[in-house]
Design a protein around this motif. Structure first.
Motif, PDB file in Angstrom:
ATOM      1  N   LEU A 145      35.284  49.077  88.955  1.00 32.99           N
ATOM      2  CA  LEU A 145      34.357  47.959  89.126  1.00 32.99           C
ATOM      3  C   LEU A 145      33.750  47.669  87.759  1.00 32.99           C
ATOM      4  N   GLN A 146      33.922  46.429  87.301  1.00 36.09           N
ATOM      5  CA  GLN A 146      33.426  46.043  85.985  1.00 36.09           C
ATOM      6  C   GLN A 146      32.441  44.888  86.154  1.00 36.09           C
ATOM      7  N   PRO A 147      31.275  44.981  85.504  1.00 29.96           N
ATOM      8  CA  PRO A 147      30.330  43.862  85.586  1.00 29.96           C
ATOM      9  C   PRO A 147      30.997  42.551  85.164  1.00 29.96           C
ATOM     10  N   LEU A 148      30.716  41.489  85.900  1.00 29.92           N
ATOM     11  CA  LEU A 148      31.343  40.189  85.669  1.00 29.92           C
ATOM     12  C   LEU A 148      31.186  39.728  84.219  1.00 29.92           C
ATOM     13  N   LYS A 149      29.987  39.842  83.663  1.00 30.77           N
ATOM     14  CA  LYS A 149      29.778  39.395  82.275  1.00 30.77           C
ATOM     15  C   LYS A 149      30.642  40.183  81.301  1.00 30.77           C
ATOM     16  N   GLU A 150      30.777  41.477  81.529  1.00 34.95           N
ATOM     17  CA  GLU A 150      31.620  42.324  80.675  1.00 34.95           C
ATOM     18  C   GLU A 150      33.095  41.930  80.830  1.00 34.95           C
ATOM     19  N   PHE A 151      33.506  41.644  82.069  1.00 34.57           N
ATOM     20  CA  PHE A 151      34.876  41.219  82.337  1.00 34.57           C
ATOM     21  C   PHE A 151      35.194  39.921  81.596  1.00 34.57           C
ATOM     22  N   ILE A 152      34.295  38.954  81.677  1.00 31.79           N
ATOM     23  CA  ILE A 152      34.498  37.675  80.986  1.00 31.79           C
ATOM     24  C   ILE A 152      34.563  37.897  79.478  1.00 31.79           C
ATOM     25  N   ASN A 153      33.694  38.738  78.947  1.00 32.35           N
ATOM     26  CA  ASN A 153      33.709  39.056  77.529  1.00 32.35           C
ATOM     27  C   ASN A 153      35.047  39.687  77.126  1.00 32.35           C
ATOM     28  N   ASP A 154      35.535  40.618  77.946  1.00 32.17           N
ATOM     29  CA  ASP A 154      36.830  41.243  77.659  1.00 32.17           C
ATOM     30  C   ASP A 154      37.963  40.217  77.702  1.00 32.17           C
ATOM     31  N   LEU A 155      37.893  39.286  78.639  1.00 30.98           N
ATOM     32  CA  LEU A 155      38.914  38.227  78.700  1.00 30.98           C
ATOM     33  C   LEU A 155      38.940  37.419  77.412  1.00 30.98           C
ATOM     34  N   MET A 156      37.771  37.125  76.903  1.00 31.69           N
ATOM     35  CA  MET A 156      37.663  36.269  75.720  1.00 31.69           C
ATOM     36  C   MET A 156      37.980  37.003  74.419  1.00 31.69           C
ATOM     37  N   GLN A 162      44.806  42.512  81.316  1.00 34.12           N
ATOM     38  CA  GLN A 162      46.017  41.953  81.907  1.00 34.12           C
ATOM     39  C   GLN A 162      45.657  40.754  82.787  1.00 34.12           C
ATOM     40  N   ASN A 163      46.643  39.955  83.132  1.00 33.77           N
ATOM     41  CA  ASN A 163      46.483  38.836  84.063  1.00 33.77           C
ATOM     42  C   ASN A 163      45.519  37.760  83.562  1.00 33.77           C
ATOM     43  N   LYS A 164      45.435  37.565  82.261  1.00 38.54           N
ATOM     44  CA  LYS A 164      44.489  36.592  81.705  1.00 38.54           C
ATOM     45  C   LYS A 164      44.641  35.190  82.282  1.00 38.54           C
ATOM     46  N   PRO A 165      45.843  34.622  82.341  1.00 39.92           N
ATOM     47  CA  PRO A 165      45.933  33.250  82.847  1.00 39.92           C
ATOM     48  C   PRO A 165      45.396  33.098  84.270  1.00 39.92           C
ATOM     49  N   ALA A 166      45.706  34.053  85.142  1.00 35.94           N
ATOM     50  CA  ALA A 166      45.225  33.976  86.518  1.00 35.94           C
ATOM     51  C   ALA A 166      43.701  34.103  86.566  1.00 35.94           C
ATOM     52  N   PHE A 168      41.534  33.407  84.128  1.00 33.08           N
ATOM     53  CA  PHE A 168      40.951  32.183  83.571  1.00 33.08           C
ATOM     54  C   PHE A 168      41.004  31.033  84.578  1.00 33.08           C
ATOM     55  N   ALA A 169      42.124  30.891  85.279  1.00 33.15           N
ATOM     56  CA  ALA A 169      42.264  29.802  86.262  1.00 33.15           C
ATOM     57  C   ALA A 169      41.210  29.922  87.351  1.00 33.15           C
ATOM     58  N   HIS A 177      31.004  31.365  84.305  1.00 32.53           N
ATOM     59  CA  HIS A 177      31.009  31.670  82.867  1.00 32.53           C
ATOM     60  C   HIS A 177      29.799  32.523  82.555  1.00 32.53           C
ATOM     61  N   ASN A 178      29.749  33.014  81.325  1.00 33.87           N
ATOM     62  CA  ASN A 178      28.591  33.847  80.912  1.00 33.87           C
ATOM     63  C   ASN A 178      27.312  33.067  80.964  1.00 33.87           C
TER      64      ASN A 178
END
Length: 178
Positions: A145-156, A162-166, A168-169, A177-178
Protein backbone atom coordinates in the motif's frame (compact mmCIF):
# COMPACT_ATOMS: atom_id res chain seq x y z
CA UNK A 1 2.52 10.96 -45.43
CA UNK A 2 -0.22 8.61 -46.59
CA UNK A 3 -0.39 5.11 -45.10
CA UNK A 4 0.77 2.52 -47.58
CA UNK A 5 -0.65 -0.98 -47.87
CA UNK A 6 1.41 -3.91 -46.60
CA UNK A 7 0.27 -7.40 -47.59
CA UNK A 8 0.88 -10.33 -45.21
CA UNK A 9 2.98 -12.90 -47.06
CA UNK A 10 3.81 -15.36 -44.30
CA UNK A 11 3.02 -15.99 -40.66
CA UNK A 12 5.06 -18.54 -38.73
CA UNK A 13 4.44 -19.76 -35.20
CA UNK A 14 7.75 -19.77 -33.35
CA UNK A 15 6.75 -20.61 -29.77
CA UNK A 16 3.62 -21.64 -27.92
CA UNK A 17 2.83 -22.11 -24.24
CA UNK A 18 1.03 -19.22 -22.57
CA UNK A 19 1.94 -16.88 -25.39
CA UNK A 20 2.66 -17.22 -29.08
CA UNK A 21 5.31 -15.44 -31.05
CA UNK A 22 4.65 -15.05 -34.75
CA UNK A 23 7.06 -14.04 -37.44
CA UNK A 24 4.97 -12.16 -40.01
CA UNK A 25 6.41 -11.31 -43.39
CA UNK A 26 4.69 -8.52 -45.30
CA UNK A 27 5.05 -7.43 -48.88
CA UNK A 28 5.60 -3.67 -48.97
CA UNK A 29 4.26 -1.33 -51.67
CA UNK A 30 7.82 -1.36 -53.06
CA UNK A 31 7.45 -5.14 -53.56
CA UNK A 32 9.98 -5.99 -50.80
CA UNK A 33 9.52 -8.41 -47.92
CA UNK A 34 9.60 -6.96 -44.42
CA UNK A 35 9.50 -9.24 -41.36
CA UNK A 36 7.95 -8.39 -37.98
CA UNK A 37 7.78 -10.43 -34.79
CA UNK A 38 4.45 -10.28 -32.98
CA UNK A 39 3.74 -11.45 -29.45
CA UNK A 40 0.20 -12.84 -29.28
CA UNK A 41 -1.18 -12.54 -25.78
CA UNK A 42 -4.68 -12.85 -24.39
CA UNK A 43 -6.74 -9.86 -23.35
CA UNK A 44 -5.66 -8.57 -19.95
CA UNK A 45 -7.08 -6.26 -17.29
CA UNK A 46 -5.30 -3.90 -14.93
CA UNK A 47 -6.66 -1.99 -11.94
CA UNK A 48 -5.59 1.26 -10.31
CA UNK A 49 -7.18 0.62 -6.91
CA UNK A 50 -7.16 3.27 -4.21
CA UNK A 51 -8.43 2.78 -0.66
CA UNK A 52 -10.68 5.28 1.10
CA UNK A 53 -7.63 6.53 3.03
CA UNK A 54 -5.81 7.28 -0.29
CA UNK A 55 -3.48 4.28 -0.42
CA UNK A 56 -2.72 2.76 -3.84
CA UNK A 57 -2.92 -1.05 -3.86
CA UNK A 58 0.16 -2.51 -5.57
CA UNK A 59 1.85 -5.88 -5.91
CA UNK A 60 5.53 -6.70 -5.82
CA UNK A 61 6.47 -9.83 -7.72
CA UNK A 62 9.28 -11.38 -9.67
CA UNK A 63 9.11 -10.78 -13.42
CA UNK A 64 11.28 -12.93 -15.65
CA UNK A 65 11.54 -10.28 -18.36
CA UNK A 66 13.01 -7.81 -15.87
CA UNK A 67 14.96 -10.57 -14.07
CA UNK A 68 13.98 -8.84 -10.84
CA UNK A 69 11.13 -8.02 -8.50
CA UNK A 70 8.94 -5.17 -9.73
CA UNK A 71 6.17 -3.14 -8.11
CA UNK A 72 3.11 -2.84 -10.32
CA UNK A 73 -0.63 -2.44 -10.46
CA UNK A 74 -2.66 -5.65 -10.00
CA UNK A 75 -3.26 -7.16 -13.43
CA UNK A 76 -3.67 -10.37 -15.33
CA UNK A 77 -5.26 -12.07 -18.26
CA UNK A 78 -8.99 -12.22 -18.77
CA UNK A 79 -10.01 -15.89 -18.73
CA UNK A 80 -12.26 -17.45 -21.36
CA UNK A 81 -15.90 -16.80 -20.53
CA UNK A 82 -15.11 -13.72 -18.40
CA UNK A 83 -15.87 -10.12 -19.23
CA UNK A 84 -12.94 -7.75 -18.81
CA UNK A 85 -14.45 -6.26 -15.63
CA UNK A 86 -14.92 -9.76 -14.18
CA UNK A 87 -11.28 -10.54 -14.96
CA UNK A 88 -10.15 -7.26 -13.39
CA UNK A 89 -12.14 -7.91 -10.19
CA UNK A 90 -10.83 -11.49 -10.00
CA UNK A 91 -7.21 -10.43 -10.48
CA UNK A 92 -7.50 -7.64 -7.90
CA UNK A 93 -8.99 -10.06 -5.35
CA UNK A 94 -6.63 -12.97 -6.09
CA UNK A 95 -3.45 -10.92 -6.11
CA UNK A 96 -4.20 -8.49 -3.28
CA UNK A 97 -7.28 -9.62 -1.35
CA UNK A 98 -8.87 -6.24 -2.14
CA UNK A 99 -12.28 -5.65 -3.67
CA UNK A 100 -14.36 -2.62 -4.63
CA UNK A 101 -16.43 -1.01 -7.35
CA UNK A 102 -14.55 -0.90 -10.65
CA UNK A 103 -15.01 1.66 -13.39
CA UNK A 104 -13.81 1.09 -16.94
CA UNK A 105 -11.25 3.72 -18.01
CA UNK A 106 -9.97 2.74 -21.45
CA UNK A 107 -8.55 0.06 -23.71
CA UNK A 108 -4.83 0.22 -24.45
CA UNK A 109 -2.45 -1.66 -26.70
CA UNK A 110 0.13 -3.71 -24.81
CA UNK A 111 2.81 -2.46 -27.16
CA UNK A 112 3.91 -2.08 -30.76
CA UNK A 113 4.88 -5.75 -31.08
CA UNK A 114 2.08 -7.20 -28.96
CA UNK A 115 -1.32 -8.09 -30.39
CA UNK A 116 -3.10 -8.20 -27.02
CA UNK A 117 -5.28 -5.49 -25.52
CA UNK A 118 -5.17 -4.16 -21.97
CA UNK A 119 -8.43 -3.08 -20.32
CA UNK A 120 -7.80 -0.38 -17.69
CA UNK A 121 -10.04 -0.05 -14.63
CA UNK A 122 -10.19 2.32 -11.67
CA UNK A 123 -11.42 1.75 -8.13
CA UNK A 124 -11.54 4.50 -5.48
CA UNK A 125 -13.19 2.48 -2.70
CA UNK A 126 -10.89 -0.55 -2.46
CA UNK A 127 -11.18 -2.49 0.78
CA UNK A 128 -9.48 -5.60 2.13
CA UNK A 129 -11.95 -8.46 1.72
CA UNK A 130 -9.78 -11.54 2.23
CA UNK A 131 -6.23 -12.85 2.17
CA UNK A 132 -4.71 -12.95 -1.33
CA UNK A 133 -5.14 -16.28 -3.18
CA UNK A 134 -1.66 -16.71 -4.66
CA UNK A 135 -1.09 -19.68 -6.92
CA UNK A 136 2.18 -21.62 -6.76
CA UNK A 137 3.41 -19.46 -9.65
CA UNK A 138 2.63 -16.30 -7.66
CA UNK A 139 4.34 -17.38 -4.45
CA UNK A 140 6.51 -14.57 -3.14
CA UNK A 141 4.08 -11.91 -4.35
CA UNK A 142 3.74 -9.10 -1.83
CA UNK A 143 0.90 -6.58 -1.45
CA UNK A 144 2.09 -3.01 -0.98
CA UNK A 145 0.00 0.00 0.00
CA UNK A 146 1.57 3.26 -1.15
CA UNK A 147 0.25 6.74 -0.34
CA UNK A 148 -1.40 8.23 -3.43
CA UNK A 149 0.81 11.35 -3.44
CA UNK A 150 3.95 9.20 -3.22
CA UNK A 151 2.64 6.96 -6.03
CA UNK A 152 2.01 9.97 -8.29
CA UNK A 153 5.47 11.33 -7.48
CA UNK A 154 7.03 7.96 -8.36
CA UNK A 155 5.10 7.91 -11.64
CA UNK A 156 6.45 11.32 -12.55
CA UNK A 157 10.03 10.90 -11.36
CA UNK A 158 11.02 7.24 -11.45
CA UNK A 159 11.75 4.64 -14.07
CA UNK A 160 10.98 1.91 -11.54
CA UNK A 161 7.19 2.16 -11.59
CA UNK A 162 5.57 -0.42 -13.89
CA UNK A 163 2.32 0.09 -15.83
CA UNK A 164 2.85 3.85 -16.25
CA UNK A 165 0.55 4.35 -19.25
CA UNK A 166 -2.37 2.59 -17.55
CA UNK A 167 -1.83 4.49 -14.30
CA UNK A 168 -1.57 7.83 -16.11
CA UNK A 169 -4.75 7.10 -18.10
CA UNK A 170 -6.74 6.33 -14.95
CA UNK A 171 -5.40 9.31 -13.01
CA UNK A 172 -6.04 11.66 -15.94
CA UNK A 173 -9.58 10.46 -16.59
CA UNK A 174 -10.44 10.74 -12.88
CA UNK A 175 -8.68 14.14 -12.63
CA UNK A 176 -6.46 12.97 -9.77
CA UNK A 177 -3.18 14.86 -9.21
CA UNK A 178 -0.94 16.07 -6.39
Amino acid sequence: MQDQQYTLQNSELIFSEYFKIRRNTYLTPENKNKTYHVLDTPEAAIVLAITKDKQVVLVKQFRGGAADFVVELPAGRVEKGETSIEGAKRELLEETGYDGDLEFICTMSKGHSNSGLLQVFFCDNAYLKQAPEHTDFEQGMEVILQPLKEFINDLMNSDLVQNKPAAFAALYKKNIHN
